[in-house]
Design a protein around this motif. Structure first.
Motif, PDB file in Angstrom:
ATOM      1  N   ASN A  53     -14.830  58.426  22.286  1.00  0.00           N
ATOM      2  CA  ASN A  53     -13.936  57.404  21.868  1.00  0.00           C
ATOM      3  C   ASN A  53     -13.186  57.765  20.749  1.00  0.00           C
ATOM      4  OD1 ASN A  53     -14.053  56.259  24.480  1.00  0.00           O
ATOM      5  ND2 ASN A  53     -15.616  54.793  23.558  1.00  0.00           N
ATOM      6  N   LEU A  54     -13.942  58.388  19.397  1.00  0.00           N
ATOM      7  CA  LEU A  54     -13.363  58.577  18.298  1.00  0.00           C
ATOM      8  C   LEU A  54     -12.573  59.750  18.359  1.00  0.00           C
ATOM      9  CD1 LEU A  54     -16.340  58.661  15.719  1.00  0.00           C
ATOM     10  CD2 LEU A  54     -14.475  57.096  15.592  1.00  0.00           C
ATOM     11  N   LEU A  55     -13.020  60.798  19.102  1.00  0.00           N
ATOM     12  CA  LEU A  55     -12.138  61.998  19.207  1.00  0.00           C
ATOM     13  C   LEU A  55     -10.755  61.681  19.921  1.00  0.00           C
ATOM     14  CD1 LEU A  55     -14.965  64.517  20.068  1.00  0.00           C
ATOM     15  CD2 LEU A  55     -13.684  64.644  17.839  1.00  0.00           C
ATOM     16  N   SER A  56     -10.770  60.631  20.642  1.00  0.00           N
ATOM     17  CA  SER A  56      -9.539  60.504  21.465  1.00  0.00           C
ATOM     18  C   SER A  56      -8.637  59.522  20.935  1.00  0.00           C
ATOM     19  CB  SER A  56     -10.005  59.594  22.902  1.00  0.00           C
ATOM     20  OG  SER A  56     -10.658  58.321  22.679  1.00  0.00           O
ATOM     21  N   GLY A  57      -9.234  58.813  19.682  1.00  0.00           N
ATOM     22  CA  GLY A  57      -8.425  58.038  18.875  1.00  0.00           C
ATOM     23  C   GLY A  57      -8.488  56.544  19.224  1.00  0.00           C
ATOM     24  N   ASP A  58      -9.234  56.106  20.411  1.00  0.00           N
ATOM     25  CA  ASP A  58      -9.497  54.980  20.844  1.00  0.00           C
ATOM     26  C   ASP A  58     -10.295  54.010  19.926  1.00  0.00           C
ATOM     27  OD1 ASP A  58      -7.790  55.277  23.130  1.00  0.00           O
ATOM     28  OD2 ASP A  58      -9.590  55.812  24.329  1.00  0.00           O
ATOM     29  N   THR A  59     -11.155  54.734  18.983  1.00  0.00           N
ATOM     30  CA  THR A  59     -12.148  53.991  17.956  1.00  0.00           C
ATOM     31  C   THR A  59     -11.937  54.556  16.787  1.00  0.00           C
ATOM     32  OG1 THR A  59     -13.856  53.807  19.622  1.00  0.00           O
ATOM     33  CG2 THR A  59     -14.570  53.555  17.391  1.00  0.00           C
ATOM     34  N   VAL A  60     -11.937  53.707  15.814  1.00  0.00           N
ATOM     35  CA  VAL A  60     -11.777  54.204  14.296  1.00  0.00           C
ATOM     36  C   VAL A  60     -12.761  54.217  13.531  1.00  0.00           C
ATOM     37  CG1 VAL A  60     -10.479  53.525  12.094  1.00  0.00           C
ATOM     38  CG2 VAL A  60      -9.520  53.253  14.193  1.00  0.00           C
ATOM     39  N   PRO A  61     -13.397  55.339  13.084  1.00  0.00           N
ATOM     40  CA  PRO A  61     -14.565  55.312  12.310  1.00  0.00           C
ATOM     41  C   PRO A  61     -14.496  54.338  10.903  1.00  0.00           C
ATOM     42  CG  PRO A  61     -13.205  57.459  11.566  1.00  0.00           C
ATOM     43  CD  PRO A  61     -12.356  56.566  12.744  1.00  0.00           C
ATOM     44  N   ASP A  62     -15.774  54.006  10.629  1.00  0.00           N
ATOM     45  CA  ASP A  62     -15.905  53.336   9.398  1.00  0.00           C
ATOM     46  C   ASP A  62     -15.743  54.161   8.300  1.00  0.00           C
ATOM     47  OD1 ASP A  62     -16.395  50.564  10.500  1.00  0.00           O
ATOM     48  OD2 ASP A  62     -18.160  51.637  11.699  1.00  0.00           O
ATOM     49  N   ARG A  63     -16.362  55.449   8.541  1.00  0.00           N
ATOM     50  CA  ARG A  63     -16.282  56.190   7.424  1.00  0.00           C
ATOM     51  C   ARG A  63     -15.945  57.692   8.049  1.00  0.00           C
ATOM     52  NH1 ARG A  63     -20.364  52.930   5.808  1.00  0.00           N
ATOM     53  NH2 ARG A  63     -22.196  54.384   6.070  1.00  0.00           N
ATOM     54  N   GLY A  64     -15.610  58.568   7.261  1.00  0.00           N
ATOM     55  CA  GLY A  64     -15.324  59.961   7.631  1.00  0.00           C
ATOM     56  C   GLY A  64     -13.822  60.098   8.340  1.00  0.00           C
ATOM     57  N   GLU A  65     -13.367  61.219   8.754  1.00  0.00           N
ATOM     58  CA  GLU A  65     -12.039  61.379   9.444  1.00  0.00           C
ATOM     59  C   GLU A  65     -12.287  62.128  10.695  1.00  0.00           C
ATOM     60  OE1 GLU A  65      -9.147  60.500   8.173  1.00  0.00           O
ATOM     61  OE2 GLU A  65      -9.671  60.223   6.328  1.00  0.00           O
TER      62      GLU A  65
END
Length: 274
Positions: A65-77
């Motif tokens: 989900n992070l790699l797809s852009g559906d989830t935003v990380p709390d830290r990191g990019e």
């Protein structure tokens, strides 16, 4: 299609095989005081199938989900196509990656054909809208749902729904496929077919990242395996370097043995019994 829309449309570039198309850099995701992902870094490359494996709760779906852009990380990019993923609009992303979610119920009373048509939505009012009929027909054949075209989704079995959802993703014809447990509801033949399609897409230069629970499917079809445990990647390499008896036994907390396939020689993971 309007002249103005055509003038401003930029066709997504196809990545050269081996090029990093998306990546996570020291990402952290926390929920309720618990780290679902803890300082995870991972590259996804064009021309490969990358499988995410790990026990329940290891962080596989969260990472996808992070790699797809559906989830935003709390830290990191997270980066996609050489840019921070937050710099892409949703419509730009939808033309560059197709996502099959784990919880893909498809309970609305659409027909299978209508569901597959939804995969072409990102290309409306662009020059590639002309490819809709060909892309839809090709995806329906590939996912083996042609005989279900006029059936309404709630009337389908779990496996038939899963194949309809997979056809929708294929219809997008993007350069990156992100699949969360695409084989979970499928019988043996359709499991092989779905991952065979993923393998073919990678050979054609696409990037495929797939969450799996079946270690042997991952070993048979993936170029690399990222093995997660408690929100961290504990191994990321070719299947024969990751799916060893020692590593799998430790991560899954159950003793296994790895034996060679009688034809291909690829390792087969089996629980140690008796």
């Amino acid at each position: 299609m309007g002249l103005m829309a055509a003038r401003h449309f930029v066709l997504p570039e196809r990545a050269t095989p081996g090029t990093v198309v998306c990546s996570a850099d020291s990402v952290v995701v926390e929920r309720g005081g618990r780290a679902l992902l803890d300082a995870v870094s991972l590259d996804v490359r064009a021309g490969e199938v990358l499988a995410l494996l790990g026990p329940n709760g290891a962080g596989k779906s969260t990472l996808l989900n992070l790699l797809s852009g559906d989830t935003v990380p709390d830290r990191g990019e997270v980066f996609f196509g050489g840019r921070r993923i937050a710099e892409w609009s949703l419509s730009e992303l939808s033309r560059r990656r197709s996502v099959l979610l784990q919880d893909n119920q498809l309970l609305f009373p659409f027909t299978v054909h209508q569901v597959v048509e939804m995969g072409r939505a990102p290309w409306r009012r662009t020059p590639l809208e002309d490819d809709d009929n060909e892309a839809i027909a090709e995806s329906i054949r590939a996912a083996d749902v042609a005989h279900l075209g006029n059936r309404r989704v709630p009337s389908l079995s779990g496996g038939e729904r899963a194949r309809a959802a997979f056809a929708r993703v294929l219809a997008g014809r993007t350069g990156v496929l992100m699949l969360d447990e695409p084989t979970a509801a499928l019988d043996l033949g359709h499991q092989e077919a779905v991952l065979g399609i993923a393998r073919d897409r990678a050979r054609a230069g696409d990037a495929v990242i797939v969450v799996l629970h079946d270690l042997n499917l991952a070993g048979a079809f993936a170029d690399r395996i990222a093995l997660l445990q408690d929100g961290r990647i504990v191994a990321c390499d070719a299947p024969d370097r990751v799916l060893t008896a020692d590593i799998v036994s430790e991560v899954y907390r159950t003793p296994v043995e790895v034996i060679p396939h009688p034809v291909t020689g690829a390792g087969i993971v089996l629980p140690r019994r008796g």
